[in-house]
Every structure is written in structure tokens, then in C-alpha cells.
Write a protein that holds these residues in place. Structure first.
Motif, PDB file in Angstrom:
ATOM      1  N   VAL A  96     -48.254 -43.220 -80.999  1.00  0.00           N
ATOM      2  CA  VAL A  96     -48.311 -42.396 -82.261  1.00  0.00           C
ATOM      3  C   VAL A  96     -46.943 -42.428 -82.957  1.00  0.00           C
ATOM      4  CG1 VAL A  96     -50.313 -41.389 -81.410  1.00  0.00           C
ATOM      5  CG2 VAL A  96     -47.887 -40.245 -80.820  1.00  0.00           C
ATOM      6  N   TRP A  97     -46.744 -41.879 -84.150  1.00  0.00           N
ATOM      7  CA  TRP A  97     -45.744 -41.409 -84.696  1.00  0.00           C
ATOM      8  C   TRP A  97     -45.579 -39.935 -84.632  1.00  0.00           C
ATOM      9  CZ3 TRP A  97     -42.031 -44.543 -86.947  1.00  0.00           C
ATOM     10  CH2 TRP A  97     -42.642 -46.052 -87.203  1.00  0.00           C
ATOM     11  N   ARG A  98     -44.628 -39.542 -84.552  1.00  0.00           N
ATOM     12  CA  ARG A  98     -44.177 -38.196 -84.710  1.00  0.00           C
ATOM     13  C   ARG A  98     -43.333 -37.830 -85.514  1.00  0.00           C
ATOM     14  NH1 ARG A  98     -43.347 -37.706 -79.022  1.00  0.00           N
ATOM     15  NH2 ARG A  98     -45.486 -37.606 -78.768  1.00  0.00           N
ATOM     16  N   ALA A  99     -43.887 -36.878 -86.559  1.00  0.00           N
ATOM     17  CA  ALA A  99     -43.072 -36.328 -87.633  1.00  0.00           C
ATOM     18  C   ALA A  99     -42.531 -34.954 -87.348  1.00  0.00           C
ATOM     19  CB  ALA A  99     -43.691 -36.644 -88.938  1.00  0.00           C
ATOM     20  N   GLU A 100     -41.316 -34.384 -87.841  1.00  0.00           N
ATOM     21  CA  GLU A 100     -41.180 -32.865 -87.545  1.00  0.00           C
ATOM     22  C   GLU A 100     -40.058 -32.682 -88.587  1.00  0.00           C
ATOM     23  OE1 GLU A 100     -39.012 -30.250 -83.768  1.00  0.00           O
ATOM     24  OE2 GLU A 100     -39.523 -32.440 -83.568  1.00  0.00           O
ATOM     25  N   PHE A 101     -40.657 -31.366 -89.323  1.00  0.00           N
ATOM     26  CA  PHE A 101     -39.662 -30.561 -90.092  1.00  0.00           C
ATOM     27  C   PHE A 101     -39.157 -29.408 -89.554  1.00  0.00           C
ATOM     28  CE2 PHE A 101     -42.163 -33.023 -93.317  1.00  0.00           C
ATOM     29  CZ  PHE A 101     -41.180 -33.531 -94.000  1.00  0.00           C
ATOM     30  N   GLY A 102     -38.032 -29.228 -89.024  1.00  0.00           N
ATOM     31  CA  GLY A 102     -37.587 -28.146 -88.267  1.00  0.00           C
ATOM     32  C   GLY A 102     -38.308 -28.189 -86.802  1.00  0.00           C
ATOM     33  N   TRP A 103     -39.050 -27.001 -86.841  1.00  0.00           N
ATOM     34  CA  TRP A 103     -39.874 -26.835 -85.542  1.00  0.00           C
ATOM     35  C   TRP A 103     -41.202 -27.090 -85.765  1.00  0.00           C
ATOM     36  CZ3 TRP A 103     -35.293 -23.658 -85.966  1.00  0.00           C
ATOM     37  CH2 TRP A 103     -34.475 -24.083 -85.135  1.00  0.00           C
ATOM     38  N   THR A 104     -41.837 -27.919 -86.476  1.00  0.00           N
ATOM     39  CA  THR A 104     -43.098 -28.315 -86.992  1.00  0.00           C
ATOM     40  C   THR A 104     -43.485 -29.575 -86.762  1.00  0.00           C
ATOM     41  OG1 THR A 104     -42.489 -28.864 -89.283  1.00  0.00           O
ATOM     42  CG2 THR A 104     -43.028 -26.331 -88.762  1.00  0.00           C
ATOM     43  N   PRO A 105     -43.730 -29.895 -85.438  1.00  0.00           N
ATOM     44  CA  PRO A 105     -44.201 -31.280 -84.883  1.00  0.00           C
ATOM     45  C   PRO A 105     -45.617 -31.533 -85.094  1.00  0.00           C
ATOM     46  CG  PRO A 105     -43.605 -30.049 -82.880  1.00  0.00           C
ATOM     47  CD  PRO A 105     -43.178 -29.333 -84.121  1.00  0.00           C
ATOM     48  N   GLU A 106     -45.727 -32.886 -85.743  1.00  0.00           N
ATOM     49  CA  GLU A 106     -47.201 -33.339 -85.774  1.00  0.00           C
ATOM     50  C   GLU A 106     -47.292 -34.900 -85.451  1.00  0.00           C
ATOM     51  OE1 GLU A 106     -50.370 -32.193 -86.257  1.00  0.00           O
ATOM     52  OE2 GLU A 106     -49.525 -30.094 -86.563  1.00  0.00           O
ATOM     53  N   GLN A 107     -48.291 -35.444 -85.032  1.00  0.00           N
ATOM     54  CA  GLN A 107     -48.315 -36.696 -84.774  1.00  0.00           C
ATOM     55  C   GLN A 107     -49.527 -37.320 -85.221  1.00  0.00           C
ATOM     56  OE1 GLN A 107     -47.888 -36.530 -80.439  1.00  0.00           O
ATOM     57  NE2 GLN A 107     -50.180 -36.464 -80.157  1.00  0.00           N
ATOM     58  N   ASP A 108     -49.544 -38.841 -85.517  1.00  0.00           N
ATOM     59  CA  ASP A 108     -50.743 -39.499 -86.178  1.00  0.00           C
ATOM     60  C   ASP A 108     -50.607 -40.847 -85.772  1.00  0.00           C
ATOM     61  OD1 ASP A 108     -53.304 -38.957 -87.665  1.00  0.00           O
ATOM     62  OD2 ASP A 108     -52.515 -40.699 -88.504  1.00  0.00           O
ATOM     63  N   ASN A 109     -51.414 -41.801 -86.126  1.00  0.00           N
ATOM     64  CA  ASN A 109     -51.250 -43.315 -85.722  1.00  0.00           C
ATOM     65  C   ASN A 109     -50.672 -43.871 -86.868  1.00  0.00           C
ATOM     66  OD1 ASN A 109     -52.883 -43.168 -83.532  1.00  0.00           O
ATOM     67  ND2 ASN A 109     -54.772 -43.509 -84.563  1.00  0.00           N
ATOM     68  N   SER A 110     -50.360 -43.190 -87.886  1.00  0.00           N
ATOM     69  CA  SER A 110     -49.688 -43.746 -89.078  1.00  0.00           C
ATOM     70  C   SER A 110     -48.313 -42.849 -89.331  1.00  0.00           C
ATOM     71  CB  SER A 110     -50.475 -43.914 -90.327  1.00  0.00           C
ATOM     72  OG  SER A 110     -50.495 -42.808 -91.250  1.00  0.00           O
TER      73      SER A 110
END
Length: 128
Positions: A96-110
């Protein structure tokens, strides 16, 4: 929530798009043929019809459009904490891809969807 709903949330809450009601100028028996609602960019002032042809970018599926989100948040310093930044990484173990702005991580397949989900969380909008 589908991709286009996420794109609309990004457009409205981050880029300032607004809902506007329109009427079809053609009239049938003196009545307005139909009315509709559309999202318009913030620079739309009612006089320039070219903005009505603008389509909300596909932030959730187009990495180039998603990158505009990163630049906007970076310019506005909206990462939540002044020392926090943006990270985007691929988790090879979980695939999965993990994106984070500060302390707001989210993940998805794209990567673009991960960016969108992290953005919505960073600006205080979380969906199902």
C-alpha cells in the motif's frame, strides 16, 4: 465514498470551489426549461462562462493532480504542526501507499488516493 466524491470534497474544502445554481436560458411556454447545480472554481464571477466548462481535477486517480494538493498545503503550511511535513511512501510489505501530512497518516493502493485521504483528514474531513 467514490473517487469523484473525494475529488469534489478536495475541490471545495481545499481549492475553494463553490456550488452555484444555474438555469437553462431557453424557455418553454414562458417557463425555465430546467435548473441545475454545479461546482465552479473560486475565480468564477458569473460573467465568464469558460469557467463553467472547467472540470474538477481527478485528484484521487491522477498523481499530477494529487501533487497540486501537496503544493497547496505546503504553501499554506496546513500540515497541522509547524515541524511536520509531508511524506509519501510505498509499504512493500503491505503493498500500500502511505501518505501523511504531519500526523494524519492514510493508506491506499494508489498514491493519489492516499494523498487525498490524508488531505481530507488533515483539513478535518473524514469519510467512511
Amino acid at each position: 465514498m467514490d473517487n469523484r466524491e473525494i475529488d469534489k470534497l478536495i475541490a471545495v474544502h481545499l481549492f475553494g470551489w463553490k456550488k452555484r445554481n444555474f438555469q437553462n436560458p431557453s424557455r418553454i411556454f414562458g417557463q425555465v426549461a430546467f435548473e441545475y447545480e454545479a461546482l465552479v472554481p473560486p475565480e468564477y464571477d458569473g460573467s465568464n462562462l469558460q469557467h463553467l466548462n472547467m472540470i474538477i481535477p481527478h485528484y484521487s486517480t491522477d498523481i499530477a493532480a494529487a501533487w497540486q494538493i501537496i503544493e497547496k498545503l505546503k504553501d499554506e503550511k496546513r500540515y497541522g504542526h509547524p515541524d511536520a511535513g509531508f511524506t509519501l511512501e510505498y509499504d512493500n510489505y503491505h503493498k500500500v501507499w502511505r501518505a501523511e501530512f504531519g500526523w494524519t497518516p492514510e493508506q491506499d493502493n494508489s498514491p493519489s488516493m492516499a494523498i487525498c485521504l490524508a488531505t481530507l483528514k488533515a483539513v478535518g474531513i473524514e469519510g467512511d
